[in-house]
Design a protein around this motif. Structure first.
Motif, mmCIF file in Angstrom:
data_model
loop_
_atom_site.group_PDB
_atom_site.id
_atom_site.type_symbol
_atom_site.label_atom_id
_atom_site.label_comp_id
_atom_site.label_asym_id
_atom_site.label_seq_id
_atom_site.Cartn_x
_atom_site.Cartn_y
_atom_site.Cartn_z
ATOM 1 N N ILE A 1 0.755 -1.199 -0.072
ATOM 2 C CA ILE A 1 -0.452 -0.279 0.280
ATOM 3 C C ILE A 1 0.759 1.361 -0.050
ATOM 4 O O ILE A 1 0.392 2.405 -1.195
ATOM 5 N N ASN A 2 1.488 1.178 0.602
ATOM 6 C CA ASN A 2 2.688 2.244 0.833
ATOM 7 C C ASN A 2 4.167 2.932 -0.479
ATOM 8 O O ASN A 2 3.693 3.691 -0.823
ATOM 9 N N ARG A 3 3.618 1.833 -1.113
ATOM 10 C CA ARG A 3 4.771 1.635 -2.731
ATOM 11 C C ARG A 3 3.540 1.880 -3.571
ATOM 12 O O ARG A 3 4.555 3.032 -4.019
ATOM 13 N N GLN A 4 2.461 1.772 -3.371
ATOM 14 C CA GLN A 4 1.209 1.951 -4.101
ATOM 15 C C GLN A 4 0.984 3.514 -3.992
ATOM 16 O O GLN A 4 0.975 4.158 -4.936
ATOM 17 N N GLN A 5 1.097 3.834 -2.769
ATOM 18 C CA GLN A 5 0.884 4.987 -2.494
ATOM 19 C C GLN A 5 1.657 6.510 -3.261
ATOM 20 O O GLN A 5 1.475 7.595 -3.776
ATOM 21 N N GLU A 6 3.031 6.135 -3.203
ATOM 22 C CA GLU A 6 4.449 6.880 -3.400
ATOM 23 C C GLU A 6 3.843 6.769 -5.024
ATOM 24 O O GLU A 6 4.203 8.145 -5.430
ATOM 25 N N GLU A 7 3.410 5.822 -5.670
ATOM 26 C CA GLU A 7 3.543 5.959 -6.974
ATOM 27 C C GLU A 7 1.999 6.534 -7.667
ATOM 28 O O GLU A 7 2.817 7.205 -8.050
ATOM 29 N N ILE A 8 1.108 6.841 -7.146
ATOM 30 C CA ILE A 8 0.430 7.459 -6.344
ATOM 31 C C ILE A 8 0.456 8.589 -7.132
ATOM 32 O O ILE A 8 0.616 9.748 -7.513
ATOM 33 N N ASP A 9 0.978 9.241 -6.081
ATOM 34 C CA ASP A 9 2.186 10.913 -5.795
ATOM 35 C C ASP A 9 2.735 11.011 -6.301
ATOM 36 O O ASP A 9 2.412 12.306 -7.469
ATOM 37 N N ASN A 10 4.059 10.237 -7.610
ATOM 38 C CA ASN A 10 4.821 10.234 -8.280
ATOM 39 C C ASN A 10 3.607 10.645 -9.472
ATOM 40 O O ASN A 10 3.946 11.119 -10.246
ATOM 41 N N LEU A 11 2.858 10.124 -10.038
ATOM 42 C CA LEU A 11 2.218 10.633 -10.681
ATOM 43 C C LEU A 11 1.238 11.654 -10.868
ATOM 44 O O LEU A 11 0.908 11.429 -12.187
ATOM 45 N N LYS A 12 0.893 11.297 -9.787
ATOM 46 C CA LYS A 12 -0.048 12.609 -9.553
ATOM 47 C C LYS A 12 1.141 13.708 -9.718
ATOM 48 O O LYS A 12 0.232 14.815 -10.837
ATOM 49 N N LYS A 13 2.362 14.071 -9.529
ATOM 50 C CA LYS A 13 3.013 14.777 -9.761
ATOM 51 C C LYS A 13 3.212 15.094 -11.099
ATOM 52 O O LYS A 13 3.496 15.975 -11.868
ATOM 53 N N ASN A 14 3.995 13.725 -11.874
ATOM 54 C CA ASN A 14 3.529 14.148 -13.644
ATOM 55 C C ASN A 14 2.282 14.157 -13.690
ATOM 56 O O ASN A 14 2.602 15.027 -14.802
ATOM 57 N N LEU A 15 1.578 14.273 -13.393
ATOM 58 C CA LEU A 15 0.467 14.886 -14.483
ATOM 59 C C LEU A 15 0.550 15.956 -14.500
ATOM 60 O O LEU A 15 0.441 16.788 -15.360
ATOM 61 N N GLU A 16 0.418 16.297 -13.125
ATOM 62 C CA GLU A 16 0.352 18.074 -12.649
ATOM 63 C C GLU A 16 1.640 19.133 -14.086
ATOM 64 O O GLU A 16 0.896 20.032 -14.140
ATOM 65 N N GLY A 17 2.563 18.083 -13.586
ATOM 66 C CA GLY A 17 3.525 18.786 -14.278
ATOM 67 C C GLY A 17 2.888 18.559 -16.759
ATOM 68 O O GLY A 17 3.531 19.852 -16.760
ATOM 69 N N ASN A 18 2.336 17.267 -16.798
ATOM 70 C CA ASN A 18 2.400 17.864 -17.913
ATOM 71 C C ASN A 18 0.969 18.621 -18.113
ATOM 72 O O ASN A 18 0.901 18.388 -19.264
ATOM 73 N N GLN A 19 0.110 18.494 -17.454
ATOM 74 C CA GLN A 19 -0.513 19.746 -17.445
ATOM 75 C C GLN A 19 -0.260 20.901 -17.537
ATOM 76 O O GLN A 19 -0.766 21.703 -18.848
ATOM 77 N N ASP A 20 0.778 21.647 -16.770
ATOM 78 C CA ASP A 20 1.233 22.620 -16.903
ATOM 79 C C ASP A 20 2.138 22.962 -18.371
ATOM 80 O O ASP A 20 2.069 23.902 -19.006
ATOM 81 N N LEU A 21 2.841 21.522 -19.150
ATOM 82 C CA LEU A 21 3.608 21.939 -19.922
ATOM 83 C C LEU A 21 2.220 22.031 -21.037
ATOM 84 O O LEU A 21 2.087 22.402 -22.752
ATOM 85 N N ILE A 22 1.343 21.229 -20.830
ATOM 86 C CA ILE A 22 0.016 21.155 -22.237
ATOM 87 C C ILE A 22 -0.388 22.534 -22.197
ATOM 88 O O ILE A 22 -0.445 23.343 -23.391
ATOM 89 N N THR A 23 -0.739 23.181 -21.144
ATOM 90 C CA THR A 23 -1.210 24.686 -20.525
ATOM 91 C C THR A 23 0.463 25.215 -22.067
ATOM 92 O O THR A 23 0.014 26.326 -22.179
ATOM 93 N N ASP A 24 0.947 25.701 -21.600
ATOM 94 C CA ASP A 24 2.434 26.319 -21.877
ATOM 95 C C ASP A 24 2.212 26.132 -23.900
ATOM 96 O O ASP A 24 2.118 26.749 -24.219
ATOM 97 N N LEU A 25 2.370 24.479 -23.793
ATOM 98 C CA LEU A 25 1.919 23.615 -25.498
ATOM 99 C C LEU A 25 0.942 24.878 -26.640
ATOM 100 O O LEU A 25 0.848 25.572 -27.146
ATOM 101 N N LYS A 26 -0.508 25.146 -25.219
ATOM 102 C CA LYS A 26 -1.223 25.613 -25.986
ATOM 103 C C LYS A 26 -0.976 26.913 -26.352
ATOM 104 O O LYS A 26 -1.139 27.770 -27.117
ATOM 105 N N GLU A 27 -1.163 27.242 -25.344
ATOM 106 C CA GLU A 27 -0.539 29.269 -26.052
ATOM 107 C C GLU A 27 0.930 29.067 -26.566
ATOM 108 O O GLU A 27 0.152 30.466 -27.661
ATOM 109 N N LYS A 28 1.444 28.396 -26.580
ATOM 110 C CA LYS A 28 2.440 28.537 -27.526
ATOM 111 C C LYS A 28 1.695 28.436 -29.007
ATOM 112 O O LYS A 28 1.622 29.206 -30.290
ATOM 113 N N LEU A 29 0.920 27.371 -29.745
ATOM 114 C CA LEU A 29 0.717 26.986 -30.281
ATOM 115 C C LEU A 29 -0.706 28.192 -30.945
ATOM 116 O O LEU A 29 -0.541 28.960 -32.148
#
Length: 111
Positions: free
Chosen positions: A31-59
């Protein structure tokens, strides 16, 4: 004999307790490992959403620039067409005119 049965029962209960504790620790670690993985995935998702927003603005910026460039290109093509017409007029006027017409035009300018 009753003591042996009680001892066997106690041993069985102790083994079951240890098994349950071991399983609990394993499950908790999982459970602890899966929670860590979930947290990492959330961080990656937030980073990807920021990147998508930046790319939309550039587009959007590139689309606006592209539209401006298209307007400029169309204006330049119009200017080229006008200049080509001017060149054709000069060719018709000065290159294809007769020698008499050219001399006459120069005399008019002189006086």
């Amino acid at each position: 004999m009753e003591d042996r049965v009680t001892a066997d029962n106690n041993n069985s209960l102790l083994w079951i307790k240890q098994f349950i504790e071991t399983e609990f620790k394993f499950k908790q670690e999982l459970i602890n490992r899966q929670q860590e993985e979930i947290d990492n995935l959330k961080k990656n998702l937030e980073g990807n959403q920021d990147l998508i927003t930046d790319l939309k603005e550039k587009l959007q910026s590139c689309s606006q620039t592209n539209a401006g460039n298209n307007q400029l290109i169309n204006k330049l093509l119009g200017d080229i067409t006008k200049l080509q017409n001017d060149i054709d007029w000069y060719k018709r006027t000065y290159e294809r005119r007769s020698l008499l017409g050219t001399i006459k035009e120069k005399i008019k300018r002189y006086f």
